[in-house]
Scaffold this motif. Sequence first.
Motif: not given
Length: 155
Positions: A45-46, A48-50, A52-55, A57-58
């Motif tokens: 996770v970056e 400021g990123e959640s 779920r959003a990181a997952c 994106r990845e």
Amino acid sequence: MTANEMPPMATPRVAAGALFFDGEGRVLLVRPSYKKHWEIPGGYVEPGESPRAACMREIREELALTPALGPMLVVDWAPAEHEGDKLLFIFNGGSLAPEQERDIRFADGEITEWRYVSAESLEQHSPPRLARRIRTAIAALSDGMSAYAEHGSAI
């Protein structure tokens, strides 16, 4: 209380991945080019990123898929030697349709191959605690609940 008086706080690394299944209930694993073992799709996770959003994106970066993720299946407290404290999230990616499987591309070159693996064969491909974490997530999905784990095992 001033900042200097604050007690120390944990600052874990946070990562998130997804479980995708085929029609036989096997789990999709990916082989990163920089590791000796297989993983589930996902990553760190970056700021400021959640998770779920990181997952999401990845998965886009690694497989060129845009998944509709389901609920979180497990959060795992999994500190690692030489890496420090870690919190790892696994989300339900559901089943991939044959056309989605055909659309998989290794967009960023980080992944070299993918395959479906049965829950019984996980240790042949991944470290034991990842195998435990995946099995904990599968059990949570089967139970219709999310789970809390430590080192991959449900508590």
